[in-house]
Design a protein around this motif. Structure first.
Motif, PDB file in Angstrom:
ATOM      1  N   ALA A  23      42.292 -55.152 119.471  1.00 18.26           N
ATOM      2  CA  ALA A  23      41.856 -54.236 120.528  1.00 18.26           C
ATOM      3  C   ALA A  23      43.035 -53.800 121.393  1.00 18.26           C
ATOM      4  N   GLU A  24      43.925 -54.715 121.696  1.00 14.26           N
ATOM      5  CA  GLU A  24      45.101 -54.374 122.512  1.00 14.26           C
ATOM      6  C   GLU A  24      46.048 -53.459 121.744  1.00 14.26           C
ATOM      7  N   ILE A  25      46.222 -53.711 120.463  1.00 18.22           N
ATOM      8  CA  ILE A  25      47.058 -52.827 119.645  1.00 18.22           C
ATOM      9  C   ILE A  25      46.499 -51.420 119.672  1.00 18.22           C
ATOM     10  N   ARG A  26      45.219 -51.283 119.451  1.00 15.13           N
ATOM     11  CA  ARG A  26      44.594 -49.960 119.437  1.00 15.13           C
ATOM     12  C   ARG A  26      44.725 -49.275 120.801  1.00 15.13           C
ATOM     13  N   ARG A  27      44.692 -50.054 121.868  1.00 19.47           N
ATOM     14  CA  ARG A  27      44.788 -49.477 123.209  1.00 19.47           C
ATOM     15  C   ARG A  27      46.168 -48.890 123.471  1.00 19.47           C
ATOM     16  N   VAL A  28      47.228 -49.590 123.074  1.00 19.38           N
ATOM     17  CA  VAL A  28      48.577 -49.142 123.425  1.00 19.38           C
ATOM     18  C   VAL A  28      49.222 -48.241 122.380  1.00 19.38           C
ATOM     19  N   LEU A  29      48.719 -48.247 121.166  1.00 13.97           N
ATOM     20  CA  LEU A  29      49.358 -47.482 120.087  1.00 13.97           C
ATOM     21  C   LEU A  29      49.000 -46.003 120.182  1.00 13.97           C
ATOM     22  N   ARG A  30      50.011 -45.171 120.107  1.00 16.15           N
ATOM     23  CA  ARG A  30      49.791 -43.722 120.136  1.00 16.15           C
ATOM     24  C   ARG A  30      49.093 -43.267 118.859  1.00 16.15           C
ATOM     25  N   PRO A  31      48.410 -42.124 118.901  1.00 19.00           N
ATOM     26  CA  PRO A  31      47.821 -41.571 117.680  1.00 19.00           C
ATOM     27  C   PRO A  31      48.905 -41.412 116.609  1.00 19.00           C
ATOM     28  N   ARG A  32      48.564 -41.737 115.405  1.00 18.39           N
ATOM     29  CA  ARG A  32      49.469 -41.699 114.250  1.00 18.39           C
ATOM     30  C   ARG A  32      50.605 -42.707 114.367  1.00 18.39           C
ATOM     31  N   GLY A  33      50.452 -43.679 115.285  1.00 19.25           N
ATOM     32  CA  GLY A  33      51.427 -44.751 115.408  1.00 19.25           C
ATOM     33  C   GLY A  33      51.313 -45.712 114.230  1.00 19.25           C
ATOM     34  N   VAL A  34      52.254 -46.601 114.144  1.00 18.89           N
ATOM     35  CA  VAL A  34      52.320 -47.543 113.026  1.00 18.89           C
ATOM     36  C   VAL A  34      52.146 -48.960 113.545  1.00 18.89           C
ATOM     37  N   CYS A  35      51.335 -49.722 112.836  1.00 21.81           N
ATOM     38  CA  CYS A  35      51.189 -51.142 113.138  1.00 21.81           C
ATOM     39  C   CYS A  35      51.553 -51.924 111.883  1.00 21.81           C
ATOM     40  N   ILE A  36      52.530 -52.796 112.009  1.00 20.77           N
ATOM     41  CA  ILE A  36      52.941 -53.656 110.909  1.00 20.77           C
ATOM     42  C   ILE A  36      52.471 -55.068 111.237  1.00 20.77           C
ATOM     43  N   VAL A  37      51.727 -55.645 110.321  1.00 22.96           N
ATOM     44  CA  VAL A  37      51.200 -56.993 110.511  1.00 22.96           C
ATOM     45  C   VAL A  37      51.789 -57.894 109.439  1.00 22.96           C
ATOM     46  N   SER A  38      52.427 -58.962 109.863  1.00 20.92           N
ATOM     47  CA  SER A  38      52.929 -59.937 108.896  1.00 20.92           C
ATOM     48  C   SER A  38      52.181 -61.249 109.087  1.00 20.92           C
ATOM     49  N   PHE A  39      51.962 -61.921 107.984  1.00 20.08           N
ATOM     50  CA  PHE A  39      51.359 -63.252 108.055  1.00 20.08           C
ATOM     51  C   PHE A  39      51.815 -64.038 106.837  1.00 20.08           C
ATOM     52  N   SER A  40      51.720 -65.342 106.938  1.00 17.09           N
ATOM     53  CA  SER A  40      52.177 -66.187 105.840  1.00 17.09           C
ATOM     54  C   SER A  40      51.000 -66.958 105.260  1.00 17.09           C
ATOM     55  N   ASN A  41      51.300 -67.766 104.280  1.00 16.53           N
ATOM     56  CA  ASN A  41      50.252 -68.603 103.701  1.00 16.53           C
ATOM     57  C   ASN A  41      50.089 -69.910 104.467  1.00 16.53           C
ATOM     58  N   TRP A  42      50.869 -70.112 105.523  1.00 17.04           N
ATOM     59  CA  TRP A  42      50.713 -71.270 106.393  1.00 17.04           C
ATOM     60  C   TRP A  42      49.788 -70.894 107.538  1.00 17.04           C
ATOM     61  N   LEU A  43      49.012 -71.855 108.006  1.00 13.25           N
ATOM     62  CA  LEU A  43      48.142 -71.590 109.150  1.00 13.25           C
ATOM     63  C   LEU A  43      47.834 -72.883 109.873  1.00 13.25           C
ATOM     64  N   PHE A  44      47.387 -72.752 111.103  1.00  9.66           N
ATOM     65  CA  PHE A  44      46.895 -73.884 111.872  1.00  9.66           C
ATOM     66  C   PHE A  44      45.380 -73.882 111.726  1.00  9.66           C
ATOM     67  N   ALA A  45      44.879 -74.758 110.891  1.00 11.93           N
ATOM     68  CA  ALA A  45      43.448 -74.747 110.552  1.00 11.93           C
ATOM     69  C   ALA A  45      42.563 -74.866 111.786  1.00 11.93           C
ATOM     70  N   GLN A  46      43.018 -75.608 112.800  1.00 13.98           N
ATOM     71  CA  GLN A  46      42.192 -75.767 113.996  1.00 13.98           C
ATOM     72  C   GLN A  46      42.128 -74.494 114.829  1.00 13.98           C
ATOM     73  N   LYS A  47      43.048 -73.532 114.591  1.00 16.25           N
ATOM     74  CA  LYS A  47      43.054 -72.271 115.349  1.00 16.25           C
ATOM     75  C   LYS A  47      42.506 -71.095 114.549  1.00 16.25           C
ATOM     76  N   ALA A  48      42.749 -71.070 113.258  1.00 17.40           N
ATOM     77  CA  ALA A  48      42.375 -69.913 112.438  1.00 17.40           C
ATOM     78  C   ALA A  48      40.865 -69.829 112.264  1.00 17.40           C
ATOM     79  N   VAL A  49      40.362 -68.611 112.261  1.00 16.30           N
ATOM     80  CA  VAL A  49      38.930 -68.419 112.046  1.00 16.30           C
ATOM     81  C   VAL A  49      38.573 -68.797 110.609  1.00 16.30           C
ATOM     82  N   TRP A  50      37.321 -69.170 110.409  1.00 23.36           N
ATOM     83  CA  TRP A  50      36.856 -69.622 109.094  1.00 23.36           C
ATOM     84  C   TRP A  50      37.176 -68.606 108.008  1.00 23.36           C
ATOM     85  N   ALA A  51      36.932 -67.335 108.268  1.00 20.97           N
ATOM     86  CA  ALA A  51      37.165 -66.297 107.254  1.00 20.97           C
ATOM     87  C   ALA A  51      38.618 -66.264 106.825  1.00 20.97           C
TER      88      ALA A  51
END
Length: 78
Positions: A23-51
């Motif tokens: 929601a915050e990304i969508r709020r600040v990003l200009r129209p036709r802006g770019v969002c790059i999302v990186s993630f790894s195969n590591w996670l904190f199971a107690q923080k990550a959502v089930w999905a």
């Protein structure tokens, strides 16, 4: 930060923890802006959502897309 004030956003390993991030990304990003999302195969199971914990890397990318689509739906309906 002002609304629609940036041309690009880089998110490193945090988008899976909160819909508020998208929601915050969508709020600040200009129209036709770019969002790059990186993630790894590591996670904190107690923080990550089930999905996030139960899917493959490709499915995680699809989940990030769905987060953005859901955010767009909620901002256009209000």
């Amino acid at each position: 930060m002002e609304n629609v004030s940036v041309d690009a956003v880089l998110v490193a390993v945090s988008v899976q923890y909160s819909g508020a991030v998208v929601a915050e990304i969508r709020r600040v990003l200009r129209p036709r802006g770019v969002c790059i999302v990186s993630f790894s195969n590591w996670l904190f199971a107690q923080k990550a959502v089930w999905a996030w914990r139960t899917v493959s890397m490709d499915e995680r990318a699809a989940l990030v897309r769905r987060y953005f689509e859901a955010s767009a739906d909620s901002t256009t309906s209000t």
